[in-house]
Structure formats: C-alpha cells, structure tokens
Design a protein around this motif. Sequence first.
Motif, PDB file in Angstrom:
ATOM      1  N   GLY A  11     -11.076  33.313  60.906  1.00 18.32           N
ATOM      2  CA  GLY A  11     -10.849  34.683  60.466  1.00 18.32           C
ATOM      3  C   GLY A  11     -10.716  34.812  58.961  1.00 18.32           C
ATOM      4  O   GLY A  11     -10.728  33.823  58.218  1.00 18.32           O
ATOM      5  N   LEU A  12     -10.549  36.045  58.512  1.00 27.54           N
ATOM      6  CA  LEU A  12     -10.502  36.342  57.080  1.00 27.54           C
ATOM      7  C   LEU A  12      -9.294  35.706  56.399  1.00 27.54           C
ATOM      8  O   LEU A  12      -9.401  35.152  55.300  1.00 27.54           O
ATOM      9  N   ASP A  13      -8.115  35.783  57.019  1.00 21.18           N
ATOM     10  CA  ASP A  13      -6.906  35.304  56.365  1.00 21.18           C
ATOM     11  C   ASP A  13      -6.956  33.805  56.076  1.00 21.18           C
ATOM     12  O   ASP A  13      -6.616  33.360  54.972  1.00 21.18           O
ATOM     13  N   SER A  14      -7.350  33.015  57.063  1.00 19.33           N
ATOM     14  CA  SER A  14      -7.413  31.569  56.830  1.00 19.33           C
ATOM     15  C   SER A  14      -8.537  31.216  55.860  1.00 19.33           C
ATOM     16  O   SER A  14      -8.441  30.242  55.111  1.00 19.33           O
ATOM     17  N   THR A  15      -9.599  32.027  55.840  1.00 24.78           N
ATOM     18  CA  THR A  15     -10.676  31.820  54.864  1.00 24.78           C
ATOM     19  C   THR A  15     -10.151  32.050  53.453  1.00 24.78           C
ATOM     20  O   THR A  15     -10.428  31.266  52.528  1.00 24.78           O
TER      21      THR A  15
END
Length: 332
Positions: A11-15
Amino acid sequence: MKRVLALYSGGLDSTLAIALMRRAGVEVVPITFVTPFTNPLSKTGQLDKGTIIAKTFQLELQKIPLLEELITLIKNPKFGHGKNINPCIDCHLLMLQKTKDLMYDFQADFVVTGEVLGQRPMSQNKQSLNLIAENSEIAGLLVRPLSARLLAPTIPQEKGWIAPEYLLDIKGRGRKQQIALAQEWGITDFGSPGGGCLLTDPGYSRKLKVLMDSDMLDVPNCHWIQFGRFFDLAKKCKVVVARNESECIQLEKLVLPDDILIEPGAGSKGPTALLRGEYATPEVERALGIVAYYCRSREKLILNQKTGNEQTIEECSIPPLAEAEVRALLVV
C-alpha cells in the motif's frame, strides 16, 4: 550506513515509509509476509508487490512465509478479533516478532513500518501502537516514520540515525498528505487503501468462521474459499461454486487428491464447483444439484464429476435443487 528492515504491505503508506528511509540515506531491505489471507494486487489489475518494489526503488522484495502460525493465531487471538475475524493486534505482533528474528539474518539496525496514528481503529490507535511495540521486544528499534513526531522517540531518532526532516506527523484516516507526497516524489504504483487483508472482508470472514466451526480451517482451505459461492453441505463437507470463468480456472488449480471437481457436461453451460471434505452419496448429489441450479438450463442435465488427481470422469444426470434449498445451504 545504517540498514533497516521495512515491512511492506503493497500500500501507499508502507511505500512512503521506504521512500523516507531512502531519502534519509538509510539502506533499506523491504520484506513482506506471505499469508493465506493476502489479497493479491493482481486481482484489481494492479502490479504485484515484488514488481512495485523493483520498479519504484530498484530493490528486491524479501518474501517471508507466515502460514500455519497465523492459522493458529486466528483460532485464539490473545487480543481478540476486530469487526470481522481479523486479529489485527495479534497479527501485527506476530509479524514484528518474526521481524526481530530476521534482523540478525539481514544485519539490520532497526525496523520501520508504514503505520499511521489513528488510521485503523483497532490496531493503529496510540494505545495499540504502544502495546504492539512493547510486546514485539523491539520497541526501541521500531520506527513509524509517517507518524514518528507524534509518538515516543526511538533509539534511531535519539542517536541521529534518521534526520528529523524525514520523520513526519501524519495522523487520521485521510490520505491527502500521503497522496501529495507520492505525487511530489513521483510514486505512482501502490495498492488500494484497505484492500490488503481478506480477514477484514465480511463475506470471507463468514466463510472462514464456518470452516473454523467445522474444524476445517487450514492453509489449503483458506485459499479454496477465496473463489466463488460457498455452501455448507454437512459438518465437514463444503462446496465452492464459481461465479465466472476466472473462478472456474482458479478452482481447477486447487483440486486436492480427495476432492470432487464438478463441471457441466458436453453441450451444457454453467459453473465449475469443487467439493471438499468428508462426503458420501447425499453430499455429492446435493453438490451436483447446486451446480445444476446455476447452469443456464434449469432442466435435468449431464454433469462431469472428476474425483481427485486421477480425474476419473463419471457422467451423471441430475435435476437442479430447488431455489429454497440452494439458499438454505449458501453461506455467501
């Protein structure tokens, strides 16, 4: 240069957490835990996790199996289930405990995740984040860079391993700040919010609960119930009926030695079904009747019954079950 293990969900956050560490000059080793409940990004037409990591950061994603341990945890989570059958706190703890062991293997100095304060009601409020960190045995080495300014300082922060400008103060369920950062940094590939874990899906959770109550909860069955309509035929006998061509193909790939694969015979059109468990003639006939119900013709028709790996075909002619009986057996 310090090295960090970065837990990556797709997902965006871990990216963004990985992007922050790279910009801070930290060497990143991205890892992802492979579970029976990972909702493949390819299902939504998106890139898979390994491809995203390679394309976005030119890094190799390390894939760590987390199978039987997670099945055991779901049956009896210490901190309970969420709204569905998701044991989010226990699952996060298990992953971090596994990560602690991996730190030595990868010679990592600390760990980062993409968790955001207040984004998930069960596992990402301040109390839960602190509880998870404390029970993981790596509390001082666990950094959540997207919300780090709002949380207690960690060893990497205190020792200056990460410059303060790469630690943010994002909180809440909105993602406007994250999307703005992604646009600024040219990050375009990431999974949809909230779509990563099947345990949070109400329909899948109902199926899983039936398996658990029937003592049929294991890794192969967790994959099997991802595709199609799920019917509870008997205490230890279930059948899954595909809803489209793609699911027909998937069910054909999941056949185990004692399973029965049911398909429409020559000249008939309809779904594939996969019968599994402890069955006798009544259960088999019921499964055949359900498939006949979903065939385009509601008349008595020919179905192919293939048993196990030997794929011995038995043609049988059977009428469809009545709608009321089909609905009574349908879980979801």
